[in-house]
Design a protein around this motif. Structure first.
Motif, PDB file in Angstrom:
ATOM      1  N   GLY A   4      14.801 -35.749  35.087  1.00 22.37           N
ATOM      2  CA  GLY A   4      14.728 -34.336  35.394  1.00 22.37           C
ATOM      3  C   GLY A   4      15.147 -33.407  34.275  1.00 22.37           C
ATOM      4  O   GLY A   4      15.023 -32.196  34.400  1.00 22.37           O
ATOM      5  N   GLU A   5      15.624 -33.956  33.164  1.00 22.14           N
ATOM      6  CA  GLU A   5      16.061 -33.108  32.057  1.00 22.14           C
ATOM      7  C   GLU A   5      14.881 -32.354  31.438  1.00 22.14           C
ATOM      8  O   GLU A   5      15.006 -31.197  31.064  1.00 22.14           O
ATOM      9  N   VAL A   6      13.740 -33.011  31.308  1.00 22.79           N
ATOM     10  CA  VAL A   6      12.529 -32.359  30.800  1.00 22.79           C
ATOM     11  C   VAL A   6      11.852 -31.685  31.990  1.00 22.79           C
ATOM     12  O   VAL A   6      11.524 -32.336  32.985  1.00 22.79           O
ATOM     13  N   ARG A   7      11.619 -30.389  31.884  1.00 21.58           N
ATOM     14  CA  ARG A   7      11.086 -29.624  33.010  1.00 21.58           C
ATOM     15  C   ARG A   7       9.801 -28.897  32.652  1.00 21.58           C
ATOM     16  O   ARG A   7       9.608 -27.742  33.028  1.00 21.58           O
ATOM     17  N   VAL A   8       8.956 -29.553  31.927  1.00 23.41           N
ATOM     18  CA  VAL A   8       7.647 -28.992  31.596  1.00 23.41           C
ATOM     19  C   VAL A   8       6.579 -30.021  31.954  1.00 23.41           C
ATOM     20  O   VAL A   8       6.849 -31.222  32.015  1.00 23.41           O
ATOM     21  N   ARG A   9       5.378 -29.544  32.205  1.00 24.64           N
ATOM     22  CA  ARG A   9       4.277 -30.464  32.467  1.00 24.64           C
ATOM     23  C   ARG A   9       4.123 -31.364  31.258  1.00 24.64           C
ATOM     24  O   ARG A   9       4.159 -30.904  30.116  1.00 24.64           O
ATOM     25  N   THR A  10       3.950 -32.646  31.507  1.00 25.42           N
ATOM     26  CA  THR A  10       3.899 -33.610  30.414  1.00 25.42           C
ATOM     27  C   THR A  10       2.750 -34.583  30.615  1.00 25.42           C
ATOM     28  O   THR A  10       2.600 -35.165  31.687  1.00 25.42           O
ATOM     29  N   LEU A  11       1.964 -34.748  29.573  1.00 26.15           N
ATOM     30  CA  LEU A  11       0.883 -35.725  29.554  1.00 26.15           C
ATOM     31  C   LEU A  11       1.253 -36.778  28.519  1.00 26.15           C
ATOM     32  O   LEU A  11       1.473 -36.469  27.349  1.00 26.15           O
ATOM     33  N   ILE A  12       1.337 -38.020  28.963  1.00 26.10           N
ATOM     34  CA  ILE A  12       1.647 -39.139  28.078  1.00 26.10           C
ATOM     35  C   ILE A  12       0.358 -39.905  27.832  1.00 26.10           C
ATOM     36  O   ILE A  12      -0.318 -40.315  28.780  1.00 26.10           O
ATOM     37  N   LEU A  13      -0.011 -40.069  26.586  1.00 28.76           N
ATOM     38  CA  LEU A  13      -1.209 -40.824  26.218  1.00 28.76           C
ATOM     39  C   LEU A  13      -0.760 -42.098  25.535  1.00 28.76           C
ATOM     40  O   LEU A  13       0.019 -42.058  24.589  1.00 28.76           O
ATOM     41  N   TRP A  14      -1.277 -43.227  25.998  1.00 36.01           N
ATOM     42  CA  TRP A  14      -0.837 -44.511  25.444  1.00 36.01           C
ATOM     43  C   TRP A  14      -2.004 -45.472  25.347  1.00 36.01           C
ATOM     44  O   TRP A  14      -2.805 -45.605  26.268  1.00 36.01           O
ATOM     45  N   GLY A  15      -2.111 -46.162  24.213  1.00 33.89           N
ATOM     46  CA  GLY A  15      -3.145 -47.177  24.009  1.00 33.89           C
ATOM     47  C   GLY A  15      -2.602 -48.569  24.275  1.00 33.89           C
ATOM     48  O   GLY A  15      -1.473 -48.894  23.875  1.00 33.89           O
ATOM     49  N   THR A  16      -3.390 -49.388  24.940  1.00 39.19           N
ATOM     50  CA  THR A  16      -2.944 -50.737  25.306  1.00 39.19           C
ATOM     51  C   THR A  16      -2.674 -51.620  24.095  1.00 39.19           C
ATOM     52  O   THR A  16      -1.985 -52.631  24.208  1.00 39.19           O
ATOM     53  N   LEU A  60      -6.780 -33.472  26.485  1.00 38.79           N
ATOM     54  CA  LEU A  60      -5.841 -32.443  26.049  1.00 38.79           C
ATOM     55  C   LEU A  60      -6.301 -31.061  26.511  1.00 38.79           C
ATOM     56  O   LEU A  60      -5.508 -30.278  27.042  1.00 38.79           O
ATOM     57  N   ALA A  61      -7.582 -30.757  26.345  1.00 37.76           N
ATOM     58  CA  ALA A  61      -8.103 -29.457  26.776  1.00 37.76           C
ATOM     59  C   ALA A  61      -7.925 -29.277  28.278  1.00 37.76           C
ATOM     60  O   ALA A  61      -7.476 -28.218  28.737  1.00 37.76           O
ATOM     61  N   GLY A  62      -8.254 -30.304  29.045  1.00 38.52           N
ATOM     62  CA  GLY A  62      -8.083 -30.219  30.493  1.00 38.52           C
ATOM     63  C   GLY A  62      -6.634 -30.020  30.894  1.00 38.52           C
ATOM     64  O   GLY A  62      -6.315 -29.227  31.785  1.00 38.52           O
ATOM     65  N   PHE A  63      -5.753 -30.726  30.240  1.00 41.72           N
ATOM     66  CA  PHE A  63      -4.324 -30.601  30.524  1.00 41.72           C
ATOM     67  C   PHE A  63      -3.830 -29.190  30.197  1.00 41.72           C
ATOM     68  O   PHE A  63      -3.111 -28.577  30.979  1.00 41.72           O
ATOM     69  N   LEU A  64      -4.219 -28.683  29.042  1.00 40.48           N
ATOM     70  CA  LEU A  64      -3.772 -27.348  28.640  1.00 40.48           C
ATOM     71  C   LEU A  64      -4.345 -26.249  29.540  1.00 40.48           C
ATOM     72  O   LEU A  64      -3.720 -25.218  29.736  1.00 40.48           O
ATOM     73  N   GLU A  65      -5.521 -26.504  30.100  1.00 40.36           N
ATOM     74  CA  GLU A  65      -6.134 -25.532  31.009  1.00 40.36           C
ATOM     75  C   GLU A  65      -5.534 -25.617  32.402  1.00 40.36           C
ATOM     76  O   GLU A  65      -5.863 -24.829  33.270  1.00 40.36           O
ATOM     77  N   GLY A  66      -4.672 -26.610  32.623  1.00 39.55           N
ATOM     78  CA  GLY A  66      -3.984 -26.716  33.901  1.00 39.55           C
ATOM     79  C   GLY A  66      -4.623 -27.663  34.885  1.00 39.55           C
ATOM     80  O   GLY A  66      -4.141 -27.801  35.998  1.00 39.55           O
ATOM     81  N   GLY A  67      -5.691 -28.320  34.501  1.00 40.15           N
ATOM     82  CA  GLY A  67      -6.336 -29.274  35.397  1.00 40.15           C
ATOM     83  C   GLY A  67      -5.720 -30.642  35.295  1.00 40.15           C
ATOM     84  O   GLY A  67      -4.838 -30.908  34.491  1.00 40.15           O
ATOM     85  N   GLU A  68      -6.183 -31.525  36.132  1.00 40.33           N
ATOM     86  CA  GLU A  68      -5.749 -32.916  36.081  1.00 40.33           C
ATOM     87  C   GLU A  68      -6.372 -33.588  34.864  1.00 40.33           C
ATOM     88  O   GLU A  68      -7.563 -33.420  34.624  1.00 40.33           O
ATOM     89  N   PRO A  69      -5.591 -34.328  34.112  1.00 46.53           N
ATOM     90  CA  PRO A  69      -6.169 -35.060  32.995  1.00 46.53           C
ATOM     91  C   PRO A  69      -7.151 -36.110  33.504  1.00 46.53           C
ATOM     92  O   PRO A  69      -6.874 -36.780  34.487  1.00 46.53           O
ATOM     93  N   PRO A  70      -8.335 -36.225  32.881  1.00 45.73           N
ATOM     94  CA  PRO A  70      -9.276 -37.270  33.284  1.00 45.73           C
ATOM     95  C   PRO A  70      -8.628 -38.639  33.135  1.00 45.73           C
ATOM     96  O   PRO A  70      -7.801 -38.863  32.255  1.00 45.73           O
ATOM     97  N   GLY A  71      -8.985 -39.555  33.985  1.00 40.85           N
ATOM     98  CA  GLY A  71      -8.509 -40.925  33.849  1.00 40.85           C
ATOM     99  C   GLY A  71      -7.147 -41.176  34.455  1.00 40.85           C
ATOM    100  O   GLY A  71      -6.588 -42.241  34.265  1.00 40.85           O
ATOM    101  N   THR A  72      -6.584 -40.215  35.218  1.00 46.11           N
ATOM    102  CA  THR A  72      -5.284 -40.470  35.844  1.00 46.11           C
ATOM    103  C   THR A  72      -5.454 -40.779  37.305  1.00 46.11           C
ATOM    104  O   THR A  72      -6.465 -40.570  37.891  1.00 46.11           O
TER     105      THR A  72
END
Length: 72
Positions: A4-16, A60-72
């Motif tokens: 809970g320390e980080v209180r901003v919307r966060t998108l984590i991108l990770w490659g397998t 990234l564009a979708g996330f910044l526009e406030g939508g759900e990131p594709p693929g989640t």
């Protein structure tokens, strides 16, 4: 960091195929950053922005526009 320390919307991108950070570390980030979203790039390493630019840019564009990131 505590949960809970980080209180901003966060998108984590990770490659397998990331040789720097593993899946367990992504799981820990999800525990600590409440509401964070993880998008997994199959077959991609540590640089999804370089290895899959179209998908990265769209997510990234979708996330910044406030939508759900594709693929989640």
């Amino acid at each position: 960091m505590v949960p809970g320390e980080v209180r901003v919307r966060t998108l984590i991108l990770w490659g397998t195929e990331d040789g720097v950070f593993g899946r367990d570390q992504q799981a820990r980030l999800l525990e600590l950053i409440l509401g964070a979203r993880l998008s997994v790039y199959e077959g991609v390493g540590h640089a999804p922005h370089w290895e899959d630019p179209p998908r990265f840019a769209a997510e990234l564009a979708g996330f910044l526009e406030g939508g759900e990131p594709p693929g989640t």
